[in-house]
Design an enzyme around this catalytic site. Sequence first.
Site, PDB file in Angstrom:
ATOM      1  N   ARG A  78       0.828  -1.245   0.016  1.00 37.09           N
ATOM      2  CA  ARG A  78      -0.119   0.135  -0.045  1.00 37.09           C
ATOM      3  C   ARG A  78       0.617   1.382   0.103  1.00 37.09           C
ATOM      4  O   ARG A  78       0.592   2.378  -0.770  1.00 37.09           O
ATOM      5  CB  ARG A  78      -0.952   0.076   1.201  1.00 37.09           C
ATOM      6  N   HIS A  82       0.569   4.459  -2.476  1.00 37.47           N
ATOM      7  CA  HIS A  82       0.442   5.910  -1.868  1.00 37.47           C
ATOM      8  C   HIS A  82       1.520   6.739  -2.530  1.00 37.47           C
ATOM      9  O   HIS A  82       1.169   7.976  -2.913  1.00 37.47           O
ATOM     10  CB  HIS A  82       0.009   5.834  -0.558  1.00 37.47           C
ATOM     11  N   ASN A 110      -8.257   8.142   7.531  1.00 39.79           N
ATOM     12  CA  ASN A 110      -8.382   7.263   6.585  1.00 39.79           C
ATOM     13  C   ASN A 110      -7.344   6.987   5.637  1.00 39.79           C
ATOM     14  O   ASN A 110      -7.321   6.215   4.717  1.00 39.79           O
ATOM     15  CB  ASN A 110      -9.636   7.729   5.572  1.00 39.79           C
ATOM     16  N   HIS A 211      -6.065  -5.581  -2.784  1.00 42.39           N
ATOM     17  CA  HIS A 211      -6.693  -5.975  -1.779  1.00 42.39           C
ATOM     18  C   HIS A 211      -7.127  -7.273  -1.584  1.00 42.39           C
ATOM     19  O   HIS A 211      -7.771  -7.799  -0.704  1.00 42.39           O
ATOM     20  CB  HIS A 211      -8.168  -5.191  -1.785  1.00 42.39           C
TER      21      HIS A 211
HETATM   22  C1  HEM Z   1      -8.493   1.946  -6.315  1.00 42.44           C
HETATM   23  C2  HEM Z   1      -8.370   2.645  -5.269  1.00 42.44           C
HETATM   24  C3  HEM Z   1      -8.141   2.138  -4.138  1.00 42.44           C
HETATM   25  C4  HEM Z   1      -8.914   2.489  -3.024  1.00 42.44           C
HETATM   26  C5  HEM Z   1     -10.136   3.453  -2.893  1.00 42.44           C
HETATM   27  C6  HEM Z   1      -8.256   1.892  -1.847  1.00 42.44           C
HETATM   28  C7  HEM Z   1      -8.705   2.226  -0.511  1.00 42.44           C
HETATM   29  C8  HEM Z   1      -8.173   1.378   0.890  1.00 42.44           C
HETATM   30  C9  HEM Z   1      -8.515   1.718   1.960  1.00 42.44           C
HETATM   31  C10 HEM Z   1      -9.778   2.479   2.591  1.00 42.44           C
HETATM   32  C11 HEM Z   1      -7.784   0.921   2.538  1.00 42.44           C
HETATM   33  C12 HEM Z   1      -8.028   0.522   4.187  1.00 42.44           C
HETATM   34  C13 HEM Z   1      -7.657   1.691   4.996  1.00 42.44           C
HETATM   35  C14 HEM Z   1      -7.810   1.361   6.354  1.00 42.44           C
HETATM   36  O1  HEM Z   1      -9.260   1.465   6.586  1.00 42.44           O
HETATM   37  O2  HEM Z   1      -7.037   1.098   7.272  1.00 42.44           O
HETATM   38  C15 HEM Z   1      -6.824   0.158   1.795  1.00 42.44           C
HETATM   39  C16 HEM Z   1      -6.098  -1.054   2.198  1.00 42.44           C
HETATM   40  C17 HEM Z   1      -5.087  -1.356   1.326  1.00 42.44           C
HETATM   41  N1  HEM Z   1      -4.791  -1.102  -0.046  1.00 42.44           N
HETATM   42 FE1  HEM Z   1      -6.283  -0.162  -1.082  1.00 42.44          FE
HETATM   43  N2  HEM Z   1      -7.316   1.255  -2.291  1.00 42.44           N
HETATM   44  C18 HEM Z   1      -7.027   1.519  -3.417  1.00 42.44           C
HETATM   45  C19 HEM Z   1      -6.040   0.765  -4.461  1.00 42.44           C
HETATM   46  C20 HEM Z   1      -5.166   0.149  -3.940  1.00 42.44           C
HETATM   47  C21 HEM Z   1      -3.903  -0.362  -4.813  1.00 42.44           C
HETATM   48  C22 HEM Z   1      -3.558   0.334  -6.385  1.00 42.44           C
HETATM   49  C23 HEM Z   1      -2.994  -1.151  -4.040  1.00 42.44           C
HETATM   50  C24 HEM Z   1      -1.750  -1.929  -4.309  1.00 42.44           C
HETATM   51  C25 HEM Z   1      -1.839  -2.391  -5.727  1.00 42.44           C
HETATM   52  C26 HEM Z   1      -3.815  -1.143  -2.887  1.00 42.44           C
HETATM   53  C27 HEM Z   1      -3.258  -1.930  -1.714  1.00 42.44           C
HETATM   54  C28 HEM Z   1      -4.055  -1.974  -0.468  1.00 42.44           C
HETATM   55  C29 HEM Z   1      -3.483  -2.807   0.692  1.00 42.44           C
HETATM   56  C30 HEM Z   1      -2.542  -4.015   0.532  1.00 42.44           C
HETATM   57  C31 HEM Z   1      -4.210  -2.493   1.685  1.00 42.44           C
HETATM   58  C32 HEM Z   1      -4.172  -3.058   3.136  1.00 42.44           C
HETATM   59  C33 HEM Z   1      -3.113  -2.344   3.766  1.00 42.44           C
HETATM   60  C34 HEM Z   1      -2.763  -2.853   5.212  1.00 42.44           C
HETATM   61  O3  HEM Z   1      -3.279  -4.101   5.642  1.00 42.44           O
HETATM   62  O4  HEM Z   1      -1.987  -2.263   5.987  1.00 42.44           O
HETATM   63  N3  HEM Z   1      -4.969  -0.406  -2.834  1.00 42.44           N
HETATM   64  N4  HEM Z   1      -6.990   0.530   0.457  1.00 42.44           N
HETATM   65  C1  NAG Z   2     -10.918  11.243   4.254  1.00 39.31           C
HETATM   66  O1  NAG Z   2     -11.926  11.710   4.841  1.00 39.31           O
HETATM   67  C2  NAG Z   2     -12.051  13.083   4.473  1.00 39.31           C
HETATM   68  C3  NAG Z   2     -12.900  13.607   5.651  1.00 39.31           C
HETATM   69  O2  NAG Z   2     -13.725  12.510   6.359  1.00 39.31           O
HETATM   70  C4  NAG Z   2     -12.749  13.104   3.254  1.00 39.31           C
HETATM   71  O3  NAG Z   2     -12.980  14.337   2.975  1.00 39.31           O
HETATM   72  C5  NAG Z   2     -11.696  12.375   2.348  1.00 39.31           C
HETATM   73  O4  NAG Z   2     -12.309  12.432   0.993  1.00 39.31           O
HETATM   74  C6  NAG Z   2     -11.533  11.036   2.857  1.00 39.31           C
HETATM   75  N1  NAG Z   2     -10.248  10.647   2.016  1.00 39.31           N
HETATM   76  C7  NAG Z   2      -9.911   9.362   1.571  1.00 39.31           C
HETATM   77  C8  NAG Z   2      -8.771   9.073   0.697  1.00 39.31           C
HETATM   78  O5  NAG Z   2     -10.577   8.311   2.064  1.00 39.31           O
END
Ligand code: HEM
Ligand code: NAG
Length: 358
Positions: A78, A82, A110, A211
Amino acid sequence: MAATPSAIPLALAALFLLCFHLGVSECKDAAYGGHTHLAHGLSLSFYESTCPDAQSLVREHLRKIFLDDIGQAAGLLRLHFHDCFVQGCDASVLLHGSASGPSEQQDIPNLTLRARAFQIIDELREILDRHCGNVVSCADIVAMSARDSVYLSGGPEYAVPLGRRDGLTFASPNVTLANLPAPTSNASVLLTFLATKGLDATDLVALSGGHTIGRGHCASFTNRLYPTQDPTMDETFAESLTEICPTANTSATTMLDIRTPDEFDNKYYVNLVNREGLFTSDQDLYTDSRTREIVTSFASDRTLFFEKFVHAMLKMGQLNVLTGTKGEIRANCSVRNSDNVHLISLAEEDLESRAELR
Ligand code: HEM
Ligand SMILES: *[C@@H]1O[C@H](CO)[C@@H](O)[C@H](O)[C@H]1NC(C)=O
Ligand SMILES: *[C@@H]1O[C@H](CO)[C@@H](O)[C@H](O)[C@H]1NC(C)=O
Ligand SMILES: *[C@@H]1O[C@H](CO)[C@@H](O)[C@H](O)[C@H]1NC(C)=O
Ligand SMILES: *[C@@H]1O[C@H](CO)[C@@H](O)[C@H](O)[C@H]1NC(C)=O
Ligand SMILES: *[C@@H]1O[C@H](CO)[C@@H](O)[C@H](O)[C@H]1NC(C)=O
């Protein structure tokens, strides 16, 4: 486009070189990267003379860490996402003072990058410095770590283009937020947004397959439970999530892939087909007609997913890279060299000792 007569032998020669470096067992999978364009200044053998063991040093350290805690693989994967989405793959994500940097990450709940992921990068920085001096960039350490996280979790192997330099620009909160899609986004929003980074529908669906490992906090998905339950979510799955998150921002976490939470495989797509995706941004890839068939094809064909995932990772991993003499190689991944107290005092000592010699 028809291949020019010279293009085929050239590609074969490149593949042979790749196989030669990686060893025969890893050769087949490395071929996944064979068709991807390399950004100017990046190369597959960038550290061949300056730090020939860079990749094996990174892999061996991570292998040890993952034996104790495979969850760290998700954190590192992740981190690369980022880094690359915000200002390009320039390690700005690691800077103290950046919106998601090691000290600021708590300010934006977030974003929730793992504190341990930053420490692991620092450990790798130290190991590489000890063996080769300060020649490998932090951005490359992040890229290699992401590749190894995928591979050591059971995913595909691929050769990572190297030669990124570390950026000098902090990523402010607004820039960071503007460049990372929210988990509440639907497929339309994601398709439009990723297109601005040169990533297409297949790339979006493949990258979301990241994911297949890792965890998410309640706040990232309770939009689908409260106040009303998302109709595209399986009832039984929704009930189990409601137990984990009795309120919208319970601080608990749950696995992103309920079938095989720590294994890098194609079960994430099987979840989506069964309406068991965790975020809106996941499940809507199956709801939306433009991405649905890509989801079903990956759900039934792991090899196809791996191939498209590698292709998309290579694209993502080269977004707005700094190369050549741009940026710098940071001595400490969380501070720019010009802000590094240690380097500054060394330089002063050097000036003093030169003055004494005079
Ligand atoms: C397409 C848009 C994406 C969105 C909206 C997204 C969103 C998220 C969110 C919200 C989380 C969890 C954060 C939390 O609640 O702690 C997460 C975790 C994660 N994301 Fe994504 N993500 C995206 C793309 C990606 C991509 C491109 C990768 C890598 C190729 C990725 C890999 C991961 C991994 C491995 C986790 C788990 C992290 C952990 O366990 O510490 N994500 N992502
Ligand atoms: C994070 O939270 C803020 C405020 O709640 C929101 O405006 C924003 O879109 C969120 N961004 C992501 C990456 O989730
Ligand atoms: C973010 O904020 C900085 C100043 O804090 C400003 O210079 C920049 O234009 C803003 N960028 C965006 C994308 O809003
Ligand atoms: C996707 O989300 C955007 C922004 O919330 C909204 O304007 C749009 O109508 C949604 N599209 C679909 C197909 O649900
Ligand atoms: C839950 O989140 C809301 C909105 O972000 C916030 O106002 C509230 O204080 C939070 N509640 C708890 C218990 O953290
Ligand atoms: C790197 O810089 C940070 C921030 O100044 C500091 O806390 C940390 O101890 C430094 N690490 C090393 C290995 O010098």
